[in-house]
Design a protein around this motif. Structure first.
Motif: not given
Lengths: 502, 803
Positions: A360-361, A429-430
């Motif tokens: 995600r990043w 995502y996490m």
């Protein structure tokens, strides 16, 4: 039934364009490896074919003594397959430049596309078989197209051996059908079989056909080649095999099984239904444990084959429409997700689950695209993956009886599949640091936040990679058709009406 | 597109804009831009209150998927109006609260507000959708939004675990609900709730009634955290507190209650519905409050309390469904009050629980902990927060002058009445309702007191806290203040609420039994010295006693089994599935084609053999066969010997020779049957293949003895025997089946038709000339292939040389 007139030739225009350009692509100069000419030619051919096919939409014709049928079904599938090929070709732009057989890659894809477009319109067993084989043979070489990829050899060999074996089985089954009916025209087979009535040999034919097509569709217990081939092939090829050519096998099965096996509908239902439940369950259960995303998706695509098979097993107009819809949906999702994975493997060096940590990043849009496709694969509304399953389930409920168990199995499997799809989402995502998927052998499983920011700068260049374009196009189509499925559902239903012989 | 459609779509559309606002307008907290959305929509929906109160409902439809009979129909009636107002009203307060709760420097606000708006739109979609398929879609969207919001602080391991758990459980329930909806759709032929309700009679008699009901209830129970699916809610408390207040107490978890209420007219009135709904509700009520007492984390305590309160509402809905059994008239009048209590408590719970969550959020924000063992003596430091906490928890405990008292009294009336029911086997079991309900209320009282007094009174331990606590900013106090004042207001003016919101909701839940103008019971705090009041006094008395002696009896909880909890069951379920998956993968995905072939062959044996065996397809018709002479017997024996040689050969060369022998024997058969050309061809082919085999094998490594277990060996033997038998049977019955004329017609007419004496030539060039041409083409292509291979080899050799 009339002989071919000059006017009828317009219906062959898409195929003619594709074949011509396939040869042109093959024969252009080999000197400049980084030339984009083959790419432009292939894209041009596909777009041209697409435009001509779209203009034919709505027309109906039976050509060349019934060997070719033009109707909504065939035109819909032509359009779908051409669009799939366009996305694949578009996405593989960067891949084709990097390998030594770039133009051959495009050529083979174009040939395979011709085979696929003919599948929908073939009106007799021989044309159907030839179209099918054209697709298969064109793709046998694809896993090995990147000679630097050692694993491609195993994949290519396995794909070829299994494919050849399957072809043998199919031929055996088809010859039995011909032996029983004395004709190869699908339209004539239906009334003849109805007249003969129940004939035991036809069950034997069914067994061979199901086994042969089962190979190509990678349904349990014929699926075993699929994970090895999908994992070993270069990812764009995997995307094409799993997302496009495999769907061709479903189309053939739809046509032949529906046309020939009308008298033993119940036996067909039971056999296909059992296989469907097996396929979904085995695919999903095995996918649970896969840490390699490519292999996981291979199993997931086996499970989806099971979903499509449920539609085939129910054999009503709506269920067939559902199968067609899910074929389209799964094609889009598969192409998209494999290109997404390819992109990830380019920036992270691999496609293990660990390589997706914190995506995600690193690549927010890629991660977002993958998120949508994963949800769609799990059958979460409002994406197209949901509607395919939904229509199949609705059709099962309309019939009632034991078909409900099929629907229930499909629904429960969707719940099961979410476990592994959600795991990828969670990782992307996490998970920030590689805490949980700490596979000591892989270096980049433990990623600190600092490294990500440093890596992000380098990756900036790659962001416009063609792999991402394919991913975004698929995501867009998945979302738009998911939100407004009316057109697609309506045309699938209309198409289904043409191949249901009663 | 009507105004109501826009109410649903606006949050979605705005969700797209939020990231840009966050990116380009950093100095201002993004929450300020989001706040107007729920506030404006709240006013917009609130404007419909009088209209709904007089007309009953509003319907709007737009076409969506007409080819499947699915349209996007919207229905605004009393029930959905209450939910809509809760979603938007509490939504606005939560956004305001979050502006002060989440720091604009540290947090990824755009994600937070995008997810929040997605949730808001989806939740509005759930309650406004008239079409059950659309409802299901929005339902799953709320699950996804909840998943993303729980995992908002993804750095925490617990939050990832909780997010996944919530998603898996609610998604599973959602799918069950979808199946139930499809059952309903099949029974009634429509996906519109209002039309389904019109066909109640048809639904009740249908065999699909029970499965549909159970499946839909599964969806509702998982979402509303009813026993035994409640385990996801405490883990969901990892979400930021505004989210817990919003999704996990005020709105999303009430979606299940919405479904139960919505489908009461369809399923209610029967024994199964009554027992499932009120029974599960009662168990949940007790288990939730019982478990809440032992929690030391304030949010976990609130989570269990939410579970318990939801159970209470569900139980009331179950009791109220009995009204449908009695139909219009005197008998059912009382049960209508139970539904009234349910809807009333639903609103009350949202107000006081929302308030309490925000209070806990303030405590967490100001002190850095939610552990009641570390908290104490905050009363003097945070007087306003303390007051809010007292209002919220006293209302929850059922004390006057707060709204919780009213609905709790109504609940007592309900369970007392249940004890006197003489239908549905309640004669024997009915007494459990007041007992369990009353016990649960005592525990509720105890944890409410723990919540307030453990954290706000007692000794203050500044050394245990990470921060120095002081009163929260006004922006954080305002939202709970609004809710707390509603708690008090509803106590004094419950009938305003009843007339404008509760009665239309009753009309929606019990259509036909309650009209818009019919009289409903007036909600009042004082009814005289009723049993209910005595029960409340008992709760207070015993509750205070238990609270004071908490230290001495709380050890009881340690005696409860730790091993066999539902959480461990859930974890084990996941681990076991992975185990099975691993075993399956190892078991059959060996990577060897020879193993894969086993599966294929067994499939063929089973299907083809099965077809031959069970469908009477095996036909053996020896009439056309010639007699067997001695040569043939000898040849057959040689062939068998050669086959066995291949089987038991230790060396490749021996095996090849065995195979070759078989080929030559086939050629001999052709000789015996007087077909010299075939025999010749066969001999040539056989020689070439044998030679090529031998040449190729020269390059292969030595054949090593495989180490396979004897059981695997046995399986192989069985499968190969099976294949052999099936193929033989197939060949024999293919011989026996003759549907068409044999092709000997060609032989007989070759001279007249083709003018040829040689039959083979006539067939090749005349009868099947086209095929021959194609075959030649195939050879050409093969030749080209060979040429390319040779050329490729030559060029590569050249390249190697030049290197």
């Amino acid at each position: 039934m009339e002989t071919l007139t000059l006017q009828d030739l317009q219906f062959f225009l898409p195929e003619v364009i594709l074949i011509t350009f396939a040869f042109v692509v093959l024969f252009i100069s080999n000197k400049n490896k980084s030339s984009l000419l083959p790419f432009h030619l292939a894209m041009g051919a596909l777009l041209g074919a697409l435009i001509f096919t779209i203009t034919q939409l709505g027309s109906e014709a039976i050509l060349n003594f019934g060997t070719v049928e033009i109707n909504t079904f065939s035109l819909l599938l032509k359009i779908v397959f051409i669009i799939f090929s366009i996305i694949t070709v578009w996405g593989s732009k960067d891949f084709a430049i990097s390998i030594s057989f770039g133009k051959e890659y495009y050529g083979l894809i174009l040939f395979a596309t011709v085979g696929l477009t003919m599948l929908g319109s073939a009106g007799d067993l021989i044309t159907l078989f030839i179209a099918f084989e054209l697709t298969s043979i064109s793709t046998y070489a694809l896993p090995l197209i990147d000679r630097s990829n050692e694993r491609g050899r195993e994949a290519a060999l396995k794909y070829f051996l299994n494919g050849a074996f399957a072809t043998g089985l199919v031929l055996f089954g088809l010859s039995l059908v011909y032996g029983l009916t004395g004709t190869v025209l699908l339209k004539e087979i239906v009334p003849i079989i109805a007249e003969i009535g129940y004939e035991p040999m036809i069950v034997v034919a069914l067994a061979f056909l199901v086994a042969g097509f089962g190979y190509k569709m990678a349904i349990v217990p014929f699926h075993l080649w699929a994970p090895d081939v999908y994992e070993g092939s270069p990812t764009p090829v995997t995307s094409f095999l799993a997302g496009v050519t495999k769907k061709g096998a479903f189309v053939v099965s739809l046509k032949i099984l529906l046309a020939t096996l009308i008298v033993i509908k119940i036996q067909v239902s039971i056999l296909l239904g059992t296989l469907a439940i097996l396929t979904m369950t085995v695919g999903n259960v095995v996918a649970l444990m896969q840490k390699n995303t490519k292999r996981m998706l291979a199993y997931s695509s086996i499970a989806h084959a099971g979903n499509i098979l449920v539609g085939l097993a129910i054999i009503t107009e709506l269920s067939v429409a559902g199968s067609i819809l899910h074929i389209i949906a799964h094609g889009l999702m598969t192409i998209g997700i494999f290109f997404g994975i390819l992109y990830v493997s380019k920036i992270r060096g691999g496609y293990d689950l660990g390589d997706f940590i914190g995506l995600r990043w690193v690549a927010p849009w890629t991660a977002f695209g993958l998120l949508i496709i994963l949800l769609s694969l799990a059958g979460v509304p409002p994406f197209i993956g949901f509607w395919g399953k939904m229509v199949i389930v609705v059709s099962a409920f309309e019939l009632g009886n034991w078909y409900m168990f099929l629907a229930l199995a499909l629904v429960l499997n969707s719940a099961l599949s979410l476990v592994y799809y959600a795991r990828v989402i969670r990782v992307m995502y996490m998970d920030n640091k590689g805490v949980e998927f700490n596979m000591a052998t892989k270096q980049n499983t433990v990623i600190e936040t600092r490294e990500i920011t440093a890596a992000t700068k380098e990756i900036g260049k790659l962001r416009t990679s063609s792999y991402n374009i394919a991913l975004y196009v698929c995501v867009l189509l998945i979302t738009v058709t998911g939100l407004f499925p009316e057109q697609l559902v309506a045309i699938s239903r209309e198409a289904a009406r043409f191949i249901i012989p009663w | 597109m009507s105004l109501l459609h826009w109410v649903i779509f606006t949050p979605f559309l705005f969700a797209f804009i939020v990231p840009f606002i966050y990116k380009y307008i950093r100095p201002i907290h993004t929450g300020w831009f989001v706040l107007p959305i729920p506030a404006a929509l709240f006013i917009l929906v609130a404007k419909h209150i009088p209209q709904v109160a007089t007309q009953g409902q509003l319907r709007e439809t737009i076409a969506w998927i007409p080819s499947l009979g699915i349209n996007f129909a919207i229905n605004l009636d009393g029930l959905s109006l209450i939910f809509g107002l809760l979603i938007l009203g509490i939504g606005a307060l939560v956004v305001l609260y979050s502006i002060y709760y989440l720091s604009k420097e540290k947090e990824a606000l755009h994600n937070f507000y995008v997810y929040l708006l997605l949730f808001m739109g989806a939740m509005l979609g759930v309650v406004f959708s008239e079409n059950i398929i659309a409802l299901y879609m929005f339902w799953e969207l709320t699950s996804i939004a909840s998943f993303l919001l729980i995992a908002y602080w993804y750095q925490r391991k617990g939050s990832r675990y909780g997010a996944q758990k919530a998603l898996l459980i609610t998604f599973f329930g959602g799918l069950c609900m979808l199946a139930g909806f499809l059952f309903l759709g099949k029974i009634t032929g429509t996906y519109l709730i209002s039309e389904i309700i019109l066909q109640v009679g048809q639904v009740k008699g249908h065999p699909g009634f029970l499965p549909a009901m159970v499946l839909i209830l599964l969806g509702a129970f998982t979402k509303s955290a009813q026993f035994p699916f409640h385990i996801w809610l405490p883990d969901a408390m990892e979400a930021p507190t505004p989210i817990s207040a919003y999704l996990h107490s005020a709105t999303m978890v009430k979606a299940g209650i919405y479904i139960i209420a919505r489908f009461t007219p369809v399923f209610g009135g029967g024994q199964q519905w009554f027992w499932l709904v009120s029974g599960v509700g009662l168990i949940t009520l007790f288990w939730g409050s019982f478990s809440a007492v032992r929690q030391v984390d304030l949010k976990s305590m609130l989570a269990y309390s939410t579970i318990s309160q939801l159970g209470m509402i569900v139980c009331l809905l179950g009791l109220g469904s009995v009204a449908l059994y009695y139909g219009p008239g005197e008998g059912g009048a009382f049960y209508i009050t139970a539904i009234l209590a349910a809807v009333f408590h639903l609103i009350n719970h949202s107000t006081f629980k929302g308030c309490l969550f925000m209070v806990v959020g303030i405590i967490d924000h100001e002190t850095g902990t939610r552990d009641i063992r570390r908290l104490g003596g905050l009363m003097s430091l945070m007087p306003i927060t303390f007051t809010l906490a007292v209002i919220g928890s006293f209302s929850m405990a059922g004390l006057p002058p707060f709204n919780g008292f009213l609905s709790k009294e109504m609940f007592f009336t309900g369970i007392l009445k249940a004890a006197q029911m003489d239908i549905f086997n309640m004669q024997t079991w009915g007494i459990l309702f007041p007992i369990i309900g009353w016990l649960a209320s005592i525990f509720t009282f105890v944890y409410c007191m723990l919540l307030v007094f453990k954290s706000f009174t007692g000794k203050y331990y500044p050394e245990k806290l990470e921060k120095t606590p002081h009163e929260a900013p006004w922006g954080m106090l305002l939202p709970p203040l609004v809710l707390a004042s509603l708690v008090v207001l509803f106590f004094f003016f419950p009938n305003v609420l009843a007339n404008y919101l509760l009665q239309p909701a009753l009309v929606a839940i019990l259509p036909g039994l309650v009209g818009l103008s019919s009289e409903i019971e007036i909600i009042a705090p004082w009814h005289g010295w009723t049993p209910e009041l005595i029960m409340t006094l008992g709760v207070i008395g015993i509750g205070i006693g238990l609270f004071l002696t908490f230290r001495s009896w709380s050890k009881l909880y340690t005696y409860l089994p730790q091993r066999f909890t539902l959480n461990i069951l859930y974890d084990q379920l996941l681990i076991k599935t992975e185990d099975i998956s691993r075993k399956m993968t190892k078991g059959y995905m060996s990577g060897f084609i020879r193993d894969y072939l086993l599966y294929i062959f067994s499939f063929l044996v089973v299907t083809v053999g099965g077809a031959l065996l069970f469908l009477d397809s095996f036909v053996y018709d020896p009439t056309g066969n010639s007699t067997i002479n001695s040569y043939e017997i000898v040849l057959a024996i040689i062939m068998l010997g050669a086959a066995l040689m291949v089987l038991f050969a230790q060396d490749r060369v021996v095996a090849i020779i065995g195979l070759g022998t078989m080929g030559y024997v086939v050629a001999m058969f052709f000789v015996v049957f007087r077909a010299p050309d075939l025999a010749l061809t066969q001999l040539v082919v056989e020689t070439v293949t044998t030679v090529m085999f031998l040449l190729c094998f020269y390059f292969l490594p030595r054949l090593e003895k495989e180490k396979v277990s004897s059981s695997f060996q046995a399986i192989r033997v069985v499968i190969s025997m099976g294949v052999g038998v099936v193929v033989t049977a197939l060949a024999l019955s293919a011989q026996g089946n003759r549907l068409f004329e044999p092709i000997s017609w060609f032989f007989e007419n070759s001279y007249e038709l083709a003018g040829a004496n040689n039959i083979v030539n006539a067939i090749l060039v005349d009868f099947r000339g086209f095929d021959t041409m194609l075959e030649i083409l195939v050879f050409c292509i093969a030749g080209l292939g060979v040429y390319t291979l040779i050329k490729l080899g030559l060029t590569r050799r050249k390249q190697d040389e030049s290197k």
